[in-house]
Design an enzyme around this catalytic site. Structure first.
Site, PDB file in Angstrom:
ATOM      1  CG  ASP A 181      11.482  95.516  77.990  1.00  0.00           C
ATOM      2  OD1 ASP A 181      10.715  95.722  77.491  1.00  0.00           O
ATOM      3  OD2 ASP A 181      12.556  95.631  77.926  1.00  0.00           O
ATOM      4  CD  GLU A 220      15.911  91.789  85.744  1.00  0.00           C
ATOM      5  OE1 GLU A 220      14.790  92.322  85.487  1.00  0.00           O
ATOM      6  OE2 GLU A 220      17.133  92.384  85.293  1.00  0.00           O
ATOM      7  CE1 TYR A 255      19.769  97.794  81.346  1.00  0.00           C
ATOM      8  CE2 TYR A 255      18.830  96.283  83.044  1.00  0.00           C
ATOM      9  CZ  TYR A 255      19.286  96.520  81.724  1.00  0.00           C
ATOM     10  OH  TYR A 255      19.503  95.343  80.795  1.00  0.00           O
ATOM     11  CD  GLU A 280      19.414  91.976  81.387  1.00  0.00           C
ATOM     12  OE1 GLU A 280      18.651  93.184  81.594  1.00  0.00           O
ATOM     13  OE2 GLU A 280      18.734  90.780  81.549  1.00  0.00           O
TER      14      GLU A 280
HETATM   15  C1  BDP Z   1      16.028  94.040  82.565  1.00  0.00           C
HETATM   16  C2  BDP Z   1      15.511  92.774  81.707  1.00  0.00           C
HETATM   17  C3  BDP Z   1      15.569  92.775  80.342  1.00  0.00           C
HETATM   18  C4  BDP Z   1      14.771  94.249  79.925  1.00  0.00           C
HETATM   19  C5  BDP Z   1      15.989  95.128  80.421  1.00  0.00           C
HETATM   20  C6  BDP Z   1      15.592  96.861  79.940  1.00  0.00           C
HETATM   21  O1  BDP Z   1      16.201  91.685  82.019  1.00  0.00           O
HETATM   22  O2  BDP Z   1      14.709  91.599  79.887  1.00  0.00           O
HETATM   23  O3  BDP Z   1      14.803  94.143  78.592  1.00  0.00           O
HETATM   24  O4  BDP Z   1      15.691  95.115  81.960  1.00  0.00           O
HETATM   25  O5  BDP Z   1      14.464  96.954  80.626  1.00  0.00           O
HETATM   26  O6  BDP Z   1      15.890  94.115  83.628  1.00  0.00           O
HETATM   27  O7  BDP Z   1      15.898  97.086  79.027  1.00  0.00           O
END
Ligand code: BDP
Length: 654
Positions: free
Chosen positions: A208, A455, A508, A544
């Site tokens: 991404d 990932e 997330y 993250e």
């Molecule tokens: C995570 C990835 C990261 C992405 C992020 C996203 O590790 O590279 O930019 O999601 O979607 O899973 O913002």
């Protein structure tokens, strides 16, 4: 009965045992530094540039563009180095270009460098994305596979071949990603003539961020004598008021077997604190000043200077010298089942994930940006970052060493999601890349852990053996640091987790899962931690978490993409972190430090907007939330004397 070996001696014996293994990687990629025996010439600035727009992208090779000045082969552009070429012009074809681009420039080389046969002249490219071939005066001198690590060629021989010719350097760079590159990608031809023009293809990637390309880091010429310090490996330890730096120097060149070596350690004021002789040894430092992370000590980032002086007898009996000075920080890193220890004290990562990314420059190195980012990290109270998702410029790691910013150093193993990227060719390349990364970064005190991937499809059957091999290889290269990879897979199905030292997990919640449902974060995050810890009994970093924000978009009650929503996501995560950091959670890294460019797609409004800073480095509301938190944590957990503590009451929160 008395213990036959005193604790510090035992430490040193262990350190030496480790270092015998480490010396396997003495292939040499020392950062170019000036000294009385070494000179540097930076080749940054404007180069001539030409993209090969031919249908098979091979015209440059067919017409041997490297044999003459690029400007004589056809139209060229001015192209800054370092910089990505993508955003420099108004041409959409160049922004999205896939294939070979060509750079060249002529360099005036000091005549002494050519005349003196005792001088080696080395051309070093800090990085070029992705595959590079380099010629000097039409002679192919090296090629390199991989976009984020340096490569070199000794070019003295070519220059001496015709001392009157100007030194013309040509670099061809191809950004095509395949299933075997790191990161992997895939070229797809779209053959339906009713929908696509003839020969139409796209570059698919599984990560991404925008696949910026070009010469991204400094190009330099530097000299060494013919017999020279090729590599240095250091490892450090301390006990009972004594510090120890175990060193191993690799010498290369014609007279290397007759070289004598002296090693001198000086402190910040230039005072000599220890000396040793020979290619391998230990420097003992009485009452050492340790290297501490930012906000963990009143004097973070303390570095000694270790000067290696090599001497050999020249043909006429004269003494030929090479001198190289390496900054060294004395510190230890250990991991228990619940803690990450730096200098035997619990360290909590309160930091960020970054990208090398900015307007116009793309992934090109830029000092103003680097210094601004460090100032922002310090303003934020961040003590660490992960080099998501590839190795960063060496200058950035030098800054981390000096400022005490702790680094999780990640390989470009991002987006290993296709089963074909788990094959032998991919594995062999991954091992090679880890070798290059460890060789380059092994001596940085700021680097406390290697991350071999981000990932990957770690639930796929071949992932177990693949990551067992990559992690074991990395540990063999460097037994002094923990190794991890970053997962977003399910704890029960993740095949590589048994082999990592620290679990790094991305999630997330209330974003990609249960969008808009802030009230599920607490429960789901708690479950996530309990499951991972329950199964693996290893410390966990939330590597993250975050939410996109369109800066300036407000909504109360909060909705996705508003500044308020990001703040609420952060606060909901933080509540759980605060419970779990009393147990086994050892860090939290926000995704992301700043907004960054991505490929175009329906989920990206001119890039990824999960930054707590905009791409122009202005704070969003989430930055203030994080700042208040990070300073509070630093005040609680740091070893700061009271007068250096930041008054939390003065931190502005929206
Ligand atoms: C995570 C990835 C990261 C992405 C992020 C996203 O590790 O590279 O930019 O999601 O979607 O899973 O913002």
């Amino acid at each position: 009965m008395a213990c036959p070996v005193k604790p510090l001696q035992l430490h040193l014996i262990l350190l030496f045992a480790l270092w015998d293994v480490c010396s396997m990687i003495n292939s040499g990629m020392l950062f170019p530094r000036e000294s009385s025996s070494r000179e540097i010439k930076e080749l940054n600035g404007l180069w001539s540039f030409r993209a090969d727009l031919s249908p098979n992208r091979n015209l440059g090779f067919e017409q041997a563009w490297y044999k003459r000045r690029l400007a004589e082969t056809g139209p060229v552009l001015d192209m800054p180095v370092p910089a990505s070429y993508n955003d420099i012009t108004q041409d959409p074809k160049l922004r999205d270009f896939i294939g070979w681009v060509w750079y060249d420039r002529e360099v005036v080389v000091p005549s002494r460098w050519v005349a003196d046969k005792n001088i080696r002249v080395v051309l070093r490219v800090g990085s070029a994305h992705y595959y590079s071939v380099v010629w000097v005066n039409g002679v192919r001198v090296t090629e390199h596979d991989g976009g984020h690590l340096p490569f070199e060629a000794e070019i003295g021989g070519v220059l001496r071949g015709d001392p009157s010719a100007p030194c013309r350097i040509t670099i061809a760079v191809n950004n095509t990603l395949t299933l075997q590159t790191l990161p992997p990608g895939h070229i797809q031809y779209l053959n339906d003539p009713t929908r696509y023009p003839k020969g139409y293809f796209v570059q698919n990637t599984y990560f991404d961020f925008f696949n910026y390309a070009g010469i991204h880091r400094s190009v330099r010429l530097y000299t060494t004598p013919q017999t020279y310090v090729n590599d240095i490996t250091v490892g450090t330890d301390f006990a009972d008021g004594l510090g120890a730096i175990a060193y191993d120097v690799a010498v290369a060149g014609s007279a290397s077997s007759n070289a004598s070596l002296k090693v001198t350690l000086t402190d910040g004021e230039g005072r000599r604190v220890a000396t040793a002789t020979g290619p391998k040894g230990v420097l003992n430092v009485l009452a050492p000043t340790l290297w501490w992370p930012y906000l963990m000590h009143e004097r973070p980032g303390f570095l000694y200077n270790m000067e290696v002086c090599l001497q050999v007898a020249g043909a006429r009996g004269e003494v030929l010298e090479d001198r190289y000075t390496l900054p060294v920080g004395i510190r230890t890193v250990k991991v228990t089942s619940t803690q990450f220890l730096i200098n035997d004290k619990p360290f909590y990562f309160h930091g960020v994930n970054k990208h090398e990314d900015s307007d116009i420059r793309g992934k090109g190195f830029d000092w103003p940006l680097v210094v601004k980012d460090f100032n922002l990290m310090k303003w934020l109270g961040a003590n660490s970052f992960r080099t998501s998702h590839y190795p960063y410029d060496e200058e950035i790691l030098h800054m981390c060493d000096r400022h005490g910013i702790v680094v999780i150093d990640e390989s470009p193993g991002v987006g290993i999601r296709d089963i074909r990227s788990f094959g032998n060719a991919s594995l062999a390349h991954h091992l090679e890349v880890m070798g290059e990364l460890v060789t380059r970064d092994k001596n940085h005190p700021s680097v406390v852990m290697w991350s071999v991937a981000n990932e990957p499809a770690s639930e796929m059957p071949p992932a177990g053996l693949y990551f067992e091999t990559v992690i074991a290889h990395t540990k063999a290269l460097d037994p002094t640091r923990p190794v991890t990879y970053v997962t977003n897979s399910n704890y029960a199905r993740d095949k590589g987790a048994p082999f990592v030292d620290v679990i790094c997990v991305n999630s997330y919640l209330s974003w990609y899962h249960d969008p808009g449902a802030l009230d599920v974060i607490s429960l789901q995050l708690n479950t996530q931690f309990e499951e991972w810890y329950g199964k693996y009994k290893k410390p966990i970093i939330q590597s993250e978490y975050g939410a996109d924000v369109v800066p300036g978009l407000h909504s109360d009650p909060p909705v996705m993409f508003s500044e308020e929503y990001q703040v609420m996501v952060l606060r909901s995560y933080h509540e759980v972190f605060d419970q779990k950091r009393k147990q086994y959670v050892v860090g939290e890294l926000i995704w992301n430090f700043a907004d960054f460019m991505t490929a175009q797609g329906v989920t990206r409004v001119v890039g990824n907007k999960k930054g707590i800073f905009t791409r122009q480095r202005q704070p969003k509301a989430g930055a203030y939330t994080l700042r208040e938190r990070y300073w509070r944590i630093a005040n609680e957990t740091g070893l700061l004397p009271p007068w250096t503590k930041y008054p939390c009451s003065q931190l502005r929160s929206p």
